[in-house]
Design a protein around this motif. Sequence first.
Motif: not given
Length: 81
Positions: A48-50, A55-63
């Motif tokens: 789940k952490a992975i 999911a976080m890596r898919k976001m742009n840094p600001d988001m």
Amino acid sequence: MEANPDSAAQQLQQIIERRERLEEEKAAIADDIRDVNAEAKAVGFDVKAIAAIIAMRKMNPDMRREAEAILDTYKTALGLA
């Protein structure tokens, strides 16, 4: 101009066959992901952490910063921080 029914049927057939191939590939990829998750779990990683990291890596840094700030605010409000 009139549409050629044979041509339309042939085009439809090609689209359906292409979609079927993609669905097969999608199933194969899902199997591969399950295998990777099982491997990660076997060596002690939290799946789940992975998934959350991916999911976080898919976001742009600001988001990502915004989402993390909101999460931190909620955690603090609930006494979880």
